[in-house]
Design a protein around this motif. Structure first.
Motif, PDB file in Angstrom:
ATOM      1  N   UNK A 181       0.827  -1.211   0.000  1.00 15.41           N
ATOM      2  CA  UNK A 181       0.000   0.000   0.000  1.00 15.41           C
ATOM      3  C   UNK A 181       0.865   1.267   0.000  1.00 15.41           C
ATOM      4  N   UNK A 182       1.702   1.329  -0.989  1.00 12.38           N
ATOM      5  CA  UNK A 182       2.634   2.437  -1.177  1.00 12.38           C
ATOM      6  C   UNK A 182       1.904   3.757  -1.454  1.00 12.38           C
TER       7      UNK A 182
ATOM      8  N   UNK B 347      18.908   7.944  -1.027  1.00  7.51           N
ATOM      9  CA  UNK B 347      17.834   8.232  -1.995  1.00  7.51           C
ATOM     10  C   UNK B 347      16.612   7.470  -1.524  1.00  7.51           C
ATOM     11  N   UNK B 348      15.816   8.088  -0.680  1.00  8.74           N
ATOM     12  CA  UNK B 348      14.668   7.371  -0.117  1.00  8.74           C
ATOM     13  C   UNK B 348      13.386   8.080  -0.516  1.00  8.74           C
ATOM     14  N   UNK B 349      12.258   7.411  -0.333  1.00  6.90           N
ATOM     15  CA  UNK B 349      10.982   8.107  -0.498  1.00  6.90           C
ATOM     16  C   UNK B 349      10.092   7.788   0.685  1.00  6.90           C
ATOM     17  N   UNK B 350       9.196   8.716   0.953  1.00  6.76           N
ATOM     18  CA  UNK B 350       8.306   8.620   2.111  1.00  6.76           C
ATOM     19  C   UNK B 350       6.997   9.303   1.736  1.00  6.76           C
ATOM     20  N   UNK B 351       5.904   8.911   2.399  1.00  3.26           N
ATOM     21  CA  UNK B 351       4.672   9.680   2.187  1.00  3.26           C
ATOM     22  C   UNK B 351       4.991  11.163   2.444  1.00  3.26           C
ATOM     23  N   UNK B 352       4.601  12.031   1.520  1.00  2.00           N
ATOM     24  CA  UNK B 352       5.117  13.408   1.533  1.00  2.00           C
ATOM     25  C   UNK B 352       4.953  14.081   2.893  1.00  2.00           C
ATOM     26  N   UNK B 353       3.790  13.917   3.494  1.00  2.00           N
ATOM     27  CA  UNK B 353       3.518  14.609   4.741  1.00  2.00           C
ATOM     28  C   UNK B 353       4.434  14.199   5.884  1.00  2.00           C
ATOM     29  N   UNK B 354       5.101  13.065   5.762  1.00  2.00           N
ATOM     30  CA  UNK B 354       5.953  12.572   6.841  1.00  2.00           C
ATOM     31  C   UNK B 354       7.434  12.893   6.633  1.00  2.00           C
ATOM     32  N   UNK B 417       7.557   3.862   7.103  1.00  5.61           N
ATOM     33  CA  UNK B 417       6.882   3.228   5.966  1.00  5.61           C
ATOM     34  C   UNK B 417       7.357   3.805   4.636  1.00  5.61           C
ATOM     35  N   UNK B 418       8.647   4.059   4.555  1.00  7.88           N
ATOM     36  CA  UNK B 418       9.198   4.618   3.327  1.00  7.88           C
ATOM     37  C   UNK B 418       9.836   3.559   2.458  1.00  7.88           C
ATOM     38  N   UNK B 419      10.462   4.016   1.390  1.00  8.17           N
ATOM     39  CA  UNK B 419      11.174   3.107   0.493  1.00  8.17           C
ATOM     40  C   UNK B 419      12.665   3.404   0.562  1.00  8.17           C
TER      41      UNK B 419
END
Lengths: 470, 470
Positions: A181-182, B347-354, B417-419
């Motif tokens: 659920x990305x 180089x990571x990604x996360x739900x923007x708000x977090x 819960x990021x990548x």
């Protein structure tokens, strides 16, 4: 009760009373999707309320080798969700809820059985746009939209359903729950597992939940109907509009003269904003956030197109109500099944520049076989998607040679390197013609993927592609 | 010469003299990609000139069970293309050519070894934009961009490399040529086979040719640098700009105070358009086709943001030259490896708000372990992508605890819960941490796909994900 009594008993034990229909209690609505004859009575209809129940059902079916047909809103046009004899219907209709709208991420988390319209409405109330839209919005379900990679009228700006899916929860053939659920726009952590399930028509897994990308809600819409002299000019107008309105062309629907005449003369309530007789008509929408500036840019774009000779005539909708009346030209296609029966309806795609020549070749091929045939062409030309319908006046429904018409049409699609399905999918109806658009290597790869993900072949068997029995 | 002499003899027979390097003739440049130590000498380097030669090489390797590492421009940051001992390097560098630009379809057909810049230039000359862009454009190749699903600065508007790929030609592990050179925006004829290969980092097939989607070339760009008081305001500005500029926000790059101070004080040639000391800075680009109207809309968007208190200060670039100088703030990151060595880059990604809270938690975690650590945060925040670098002043390169820093960072990514990879991929460097971003079910699915497509495990083995030996 059938031979599969042990399975039914186990199903009954794991579902609530409303969760299982068997024998005469099976409602007829589960026996067909929109564009299909009534299917055989299924073994049973399971209506789970949760991912855990979906998982338990599939684990059970996997153990028993029981074929399963997943069902969403049953508005498909390829008969992919119409049950075959002895299959278990797995309806997601009780799993409907918008679970979250994350206004920072610009995402919606939604259960698969939620109707597209309910999801669109929830997005709009929160100030966002769920961009995929199609005529069946009130009935079709998000899970089905994803499983069939739905298209519709806004693809040219926002992409297809695939482009809205950021995350998925899927139950695999053996009952494994795959939770992905990305919420991120970017995630290169290994293979992009979402992609396997979008557009797989229920043959690789059952989608139970999704994270969808939302777009900023536009606050202004400009709509025009243009008349054009040639298909070449239709393509030129498309590119001209996209350049001039950078990022804001939101629909580009073409209609051939035959279509325009048919709907303006035969469909009640459809008026002709421009005179009939032009070879082509294009309905173009621009969406933005500043009505004054957008209106000025839109008018300038049309004026320049007129000056350059790309368009012969144009009418700009002066109000939202008038824009709606322009769109009735395009939506009138919903009347064809009644008004123009019997007819064969198609959904193909072709390299944009070849669509005009394709339509001519198609007409020639059809008339060679059926000299009295009537054809109308229309479609989401901005997305390379052409719809057409073929009608044989005076031919009774029982005598209508649909299979022969299909064969002629798909042969021409193949000659023009097109696809036999742009947005409706393959299901059962188009399975015999899949090789017209896909090479043996592509078909072999699809089979390898199917066998890797569903080794027992229980998920929607016989749809999309045939694999050897396990 | 090694034990694999028969294979080398067969390779020599099917390639021209310049097509095969063995032994001491192997150039050192084939032994590493950008962010990796020098790899072991490979068995040989094959440099095919055609898809047919790639097919013959893979068929041969498949027969011999010979591992192959496909190579593009070797600018990857995850060591995915650095050869392991005994592997055959398969370089696509001689397959470079823009074969066609179809101005009606808005597509480009290109060989995999073409550099991104050559493809971009060819598109621009024909009046189109190939929208993916990244710093390594002069060296990186289209095949590698696709195999790694490259991102860069324009993803917020145009998507990643995946979104540009309409069609692919891929050679499978056994030498089968899969030709799927689709030019249509919509094609639902069975499973979307393109998707399996995009982002698979050379582990599922070797990309030889692609059809890429082109965008209308924008003719006007507006650029501003904004100062903001909080990360919450950064997200609000993003949504405000996207609404106000409907479809035309083309970059949205955030920089934390620490990053801004570092690059404006330490990197030669980088000036500070706004004073240091603000908690956040955002570089925002708008691209369109009408400089006057776009400029007015851009200024109004910024004025409204100022009025609403979203931004504290702003500077609008008055010329293209000034816009370039603003962008140097962001491009200065290319100096870090020299200027700020040793450092660990992420180089990571996360739900923007977090993302804001993540950056704080990351700093706390790093300082707890290394009290003298210096961190800088920046990135494509509009795409949910954060980059950060960690530097330990006074620590020698040989003593730099990169693995320990990785472990701390990815643990925090997991908590949020990021990548672990937004755009650089997994390769070898991030493989040990893949389970922080992917569930056991996702990993099992990836293994099933790998085994279905490459049953002998010869394609880039040991990259992305480990599978049991066949």
């Amino acid at each position: 009760m059938t031979a599969n009594t042990p399975l039914l008993a186990e199903l009954a034990a794991l579902l609530d009373p409303a969760g299982l229909q068997t024998g005469d209690a099976i409602e007829v609505r589960f026996r067909k999707d929109w564009y299909a004859p009534l299917g055989a009575p299924p073994l049973a209809v399971a209506r789970p309320r949760s991912t855990e129940e979906v998982s338990a059902i599939l684990a059970l079916c996997h153990r028993h080798g029981q074929p399963v047909v997943p069902q969403g809103g049953l508005t498909g046009l390829a008969a992919g969700a119409t049950p075959h004899a002895g299959e278990l219907v797995l309806s997601l209709e009780r799993m409907r809820r918008v679970e979250e709208i994350d206004s920072q991420s610009g995402t919606m988390t939604v259960l698969a059985g939620t109707t597209l319209q309910a999801a669109q409405d929830a997005a709009r109330e929160a100030g966002w746009l769920l961009a995929v839209d199609l005529g069946a919005r009130g009935s079709c379900q998000i899970g089905g939209n994803i499983a069939t990679n739905a298209g519709g009228n806004r693809v040219i700006r926002y992409g297809m359903m695939r482009d809205q899916v950021l995350g998925l929860e899927v139950v695999l053939a053996d009952g494994t729950v795959l939770t992905s659920l990305n919420k991120m726009l970017k995630n290169n952590a290994g293979y992009d597992v979402r992609q396997y399930f979008v557009g797989s028509e229920g043959t690789l897994g059952v989608i139970t939940r999704a994270v969808l990308r939302l777009a900023p809600l536009p606050s202004s819409t400009q709509t025009a109907l243009c008349a054009l002299a040639s298909f070449e000019d239709v393509v030129k107008l498309l590119r001209h509009a996209q350049r001039a309105l950078s990022g804001r062309v939101s629909a580009f629907e073409a209609m051939w003269a035959d279509y325009y005449t048919l709907v303006t003369t035969r469909v009640p309530g459809v008026r002709a904003p421009l005179p009939a007789g032009h070879p082509f008509y294009v309905l173009v929408d621009m969406q933005g956030s500043d009505a004054d500036a957008d209106g000025a840019a839109f008018e300038r774009m049309l004026e320049d197109a007129m000056t350059e000779g790309l368009i012969v005539d144009a009418a700009i909708a002066a109000s939202g109500k008038e824009a709606e009346s322009f769109w009735k030209l395009r939506d009138a296609v919903a009347e064809f099944p009644q008004m123009w029966a019997p007819n064969a309806a198609f959904d193909v795609s072709l390299p944009i520049g070849r669509i005009g020549a394709f339509a001519d070749a198609l007409r020639t091929a059809m008339l060679a076989q059926w000299p009295g045939a009537e054809l109308v062409n229309f479609g989401h030309v901005g997305d390379s998607n052409l719809h057409f319908s073929v009608h044989l006046p005076g031919v009774a429904a029982a005598d209508f040679p649909e299979a022969a018409i299909d064969a002629v049409a798909y042969e021409v699609v193949c000659q023009f390197a097109g696809s036999i399905s742009a947005e409706h999918g393959i299901g059962v109806h188009k399975k015999p013609f899949l090789h017209h658009s896909r090479s043996p290597a592509e078909l072999a790869l699809m089979r390898a993927i199917k066998q890797a993900l569903d080794p027992k072949g229980i998920l929607n068997p016989g749809r999309v592609i045939d694999v050897p029995s396990p």
